[in-house]
Write an enzyme that holds these catalytic residues in place. Structure first.
Site, PDB file in Angstrom:
ATOM      1  N   THR A  63      32.131  53.882  50.688  1.00  0.00           N
ATOM      2  CA  THR A  63      31.333  55.358  51.202  1.00  0.00           C
ATOM      3  C   THR A  63      31.069  55.541  52.724  1.00  0.00           C
ATOM      4  O   THR A  63      31.286  56.723  52.702  1.00  0.00           O
ATOM      5  CB  THR A  63      29.751  54.746  50.482  1.00  0.00           C
ATOM      6  OG1 THR A  63      29.765  54.826  49.133  1.00  0.00           O
ATOM      7  CG2 THR A  63      28.856  55.808  51.069  1.00  0.00           C
ATOM      8  N   ASN A  85      37.280  57.866  39.061  1.00  0.00           N
ATOM      9  CA  ASN A  85      36.816  56.612  38.745  1.00  0.00           C
ATOM     10  C   ASN A  85      35.687  56.589  37.495  1.00  0.00           C
ATOM     11  O   ASN A  85      35.793  55.450  36.996  1.00  0.00           O
ATOM     12  CB  ASN A  85      35.681  56.153  39.838  1.00  0.00           C
ATOM     13  CG  ASN A  85      34.642  57.441  40.216  1.00  0.00           C
ATOM     14  OD1 ASN A  85      34.980  58.409  40.610  1.00  0.00           O
ATOM     15  ND2 ASN A  85      33.240  57.139  40.044  1.00  0.00           N
ATOM     16  N   GLN A 104      40.337  53.737  43.567  1.00  0.00           N
ATOM     17  CA  GLN A 104      40.396  53.269  42.105  1.00  0.00           C
ATOM     18  C   GLN A 104      42.012  53.157  42.153  1.00  0.00           C
ATOM     19  O   GLN A 104      42.548  52.844  41.091  1.00  0.00           O
ATOM     20  CB  GLN A 104      39.970  54.207  40.810  1.00  0.00           C
ATOM     21  CG  GLN A 104      38.532  54.257  41.217  1.00  0.00           C
ATOM     22  CD  GLN A 104      37.757  52.883  40.576  1.00  0.00           C
ATOM     23  OE1 GLN A 104      38.242  52.116  39.840  1.00  0.00           O
ATOM     24  NE2 GLN A 104      36.496  52.843  40.878  1.00  0.00           N
ATOM     25  N   HIS A 114      35.636  45.636  46.953  1.00  0.00           N
ATOM     26  CA  HIS A 114      35.000  44.855  45.629  1.00  0.00           C
ATOM     27  C   HIS A 114      35.675  45.547  44.272  1.00  0.00           C
ATOM     28  O   HIS A 114      35.283  45.087  43.340  1.00  0.00           O
ATOM     29  CB  HIS A 114      33.632  45.279  45.531  1.00  0.00           C
ATOM     30  CG  HIS A 114      33.003  46.846  45.451  1.00  0.00           C
ATOM     31  ND1 HIS A 114      32.510  47.231  44.297  1.00  0.00           N
ATOM     32  CD2 HIS A 114      32.829  47.608  46.342  1.00  0.00           C
ATOM     33  CE1 HIS A 114      31.988  48.425  44.632  1.00  0.00           C
ATOM     34  NE2 HIS A 114      32.194  48.741  45.837  1.00  0.00           N
ATOM     35  N   THR A 120      30.014  44.787  65.348  1.00  0.00           N
ATOM     36  CA  THR A 120      30.695  43.568  65.095  1.00  0.00           C
ATOM     37  C   THR A 120      31.327  43.469  63.801  1.00  0.00           C
ATOM     38  O   THR A 120      31.041  43.717  62.845  1.00  0.00           O
ATOM     39  CB  THR A 120      29.819  42.337  65.113  1.00  0.00           C
ATOM     40  OG1 THR A 120      29.127  42.568  66.558  1.00  0.00           O
ATOM     41  CG2 THR A 120      30.683  41.280  65.356  1.00  0.00           C
ATOM     42  N   CYS A 150      27.191  54.365  40.793  1.00  0.00           N
ATOM     43  CA  CYS A 150      26.177  54.874  41.615  1.00  0.00           C
ATOM     44  C   CYS A 150      25.017  55.578  40.919  1.00  0.00           C
ATOM     45  O   CYS A 150      24.112  56.038  41.618  1.00  0.00           O
ATOM     46  CB  CYS A 150      26.770  55.635  42.684  1.00  0.00           C
ATOM     47  SG  CYS A 150      28.016  54.521  43.620  1.00  0.00           S
TER      48      CYS A 150
HETATM   49  C1  LIG Z   1      36.269  56.766  43.632  1.00  0.00           C
HETATM   50  C2  LIG Z   1      35.005  55.849  44.283  1.00  0.00           C
HETATM   51  N1  LIG Z   1      35.093  56.455  45.748  1.00  0.00           N
HETATM   52  C3  LIG Z   1      34.300  55.625  46.397  1.00  0.00           C
HETATM   53  C4  LIG Z   1      33.395  54.444  45.944  1.00  0.00           C
HETATM   54  C5  LIG Z   1      32.271  54.090  46.883  1.00  0.00           C
HETATM   55  O1  LIG Z   1      32.679  52.832  47.259  1.00  0.00           O
HETATM   56  P1  LIG Z   1      31.741  51.619  47.652  1.00  0.00           P
HETATM   57  O2  LIG Z   1      31.031  51.109  46.697  1.00  0.00           O
HETATM   58  O3  LIG Z   1      32.457  50.535  48.586  1.00  0.00           O
HETATM   59  O4  LIG Z   1      30.788  52.380  48.772  1.00  0.00           O
HETATM   60  C6  LIG Z   1      33.790  53.967  44.575  1.00  0.00           C
HETATM   61  C7  LIG Z   1      32.815  53.145  44.014  1.00  0.00           C
HETATM   62  O5  LIG Z   1      31.897  53.127  43.490  1.00  0.00           O
HETATM   63  C8  LIG Z   1      34.544  54.679  43.738  1.00  0.00           C
HETATM   64  O6  LIG Z   1      34.960  54.525  42.554  1.00  0.00           O
END
Ligand SMILES: Cc1ncc(COP(=O)(O)O)c(C=O)c1O
Length: 382
Positions: A71, A150, A178, A200, A236, A324
């Site tokens: 993000t 995703n 992804q 993650h 940091t 999300c």
């Molecule tokens: C394609 C994509 N972009 C961005 C993100 C956001 O990643 P993060 O959870 O590290 O902010 C995700 C994960 O939910 C994702 O699948």
């Protein structure tokens, strides 16, 4: 049996990664910006992980900016380029099926006075290249298009997109979240300028990621503070998680080919299993331009909320799309972009698998869906 099949939302941290993080947390805790020897010890681990990550992604260590996840990487890349190049033009381009950490940034920039073109996709989720070509104008400074979607797993034609942008001084940002661990990434060889990733999704911890930025590409930064990350991201560095991300990436890369074969087999097994039981369904996305880890299916006999609840009761954990937005009742913007206002937008489930998924788990999923379908048929005949 309990079946977690939502690995596109997040993955469990690999034991070797937890071990690494614990070691750094307790034994190499120095602030990498401190100049005493404890700080220099922390710096050593930070530098080493940066080199490892850069090598594994075919990049130069100086091209890696550590962030709190994708993000932040997406925000940094898109706002950073658009604002830095504002004097060159105020037109930017993305697709309709991006993650919200891209789409909401474009919407924010629109409110700031940028003009945005949202490129449509076909019913397989592939961006319309002719529309992209038409959309470009002398004011265009940025194109942001994801590598792997995703929700449906579609892989975008990155090289064809890059060809369209060639020699136009348009920055090309790719959300590759992804794709990591599923496709080889050779950043310096790829015709792109910026790439977002997050740990993650491939066995690393949450809250750590990176933005790769090609040498010479300038960004406006919006996190002000110290001079970390060559003044491109203050704060940091999270050394334990950065080291964890490096070891997760090493494992993911090492086993990529065998994992991909495994994942494609699982995808096929799920599809064939459902077909053999005559369960009505259709695939959302592409069977060819896809990764094995995501399978999005339309079940015309049931609303997605009911399906998810019944699967949850059977100890199967899947989702309707992006984690999300999973808590919201809004239909998937990705499926809407692919199919318009069709009922399949509200009747589709995303299954996502990993190296940990077994064939027995797929059989268990197929069995559970068969029971749900039989129950539906009985109710219909009553
Ligand atoms: C394609 C994509 N972009 C961005 C993100 C956001 O990643 P993060 O959870 O590290 O902010 C995700 C994960 O939910 C994702 O699948």
């Amino acid at each position: 049996m309990k079946v977690y099949a939502d690995y596109a939302a997040t993955t469990p941290v690999k034991p070797i990664v937890t071990e690494k993080i614990t070691e750094i947390l307790s034994e190499h805790y120095g602030n990498p910006s401190s100049i005493h020897s404890i700080g220099r010890d922390g710096r050593k681990y930070l530098d080493q992980s940066r080199r490892e990550i850069a090598t594994l992604l075919g990049a130069n260590p100086n091209e890696v900016i550590f962030t709190s996840g994708a993000t932040e990487s997406n925000n940094t890349a898109i706002k950073g380029i658009a604002r830095k190049r504002k004097h060159l033009g105020k037109h930017i381009i993305t697709s309709r099926i991006e993650h919200h950490s891209v789409l909401h940034v474009f919407e924010e920039l629109e409110r700031e006075g940028f003009e945005v073109s949202y490129i449509n996709v076909n019913d397989e989720g592939l961006v319309d290249l002719d529309e992209l070509k038409q959309a470009i104008n002398p004011e265009t400074t940025l194109v942001s298009i994801m590598l792997v979607n995703n929700e449906v797993g579609t892989v975008q034609p990155l090289y064809e997109i890059a060809e369209i942008l060639e020699e136009q001084n348009i920055a090309f940002h790719v959300d590759a979240v992804q794709a990591i661990g599923h496709m080889p990434i050779e950043f310096d060889e790829m015709p792109i300028d910026l790439l977002s990733m997050t740990a993650h999704k491939f066995g690393g911890p949450k809250g750590i990621g990176a933005l790769l930025v090609k040498k010479g590409i300038q960004l406006d930064t919006f996190i002000q503070g110290g001079e970390q990350e060559l003044k491109r991201r203050a704060g940091t560095e999270n050394v334990p998680y950065i080291c964890g991300m490096a070891s997760a990436l090493a494992v993911a890369n090492e086993h990529m080919d065998e994992n991909n074969v495994h994942l494609m087999n699982l995808k096929e097994k799920l599809i064939v299993g459902l077909q053999q039981h005559a369960i009505p369904f259709e695939l959302n996305g592409s069977m060819v331009d896809t990764t094995g880890h995501i399978t999005n299916l339309y079940f015309p006999f049931i609303e997605v909320e009911t399906m998810l609840t019944l699967l949850d009761m059977a100890n199967i954990y899947v989702s309707s799309g992006s984690a999300c937005t999973a808590g919201s009742t809004l239909p998937s913007h990705v499926l809407e972009a692919m199919y318009g206002e069709h009922e399949r937008v509200k009747q589709s489930v995303r299954f996502s698998f990993s190296d940990l998924t077994t064939e027995e788990e797929i059989n268990y999923i197929v069995d559970a869906i068969m029971k749900i379908y039989n129950q539906f048929k009985e109710e219909e005949n009553e």
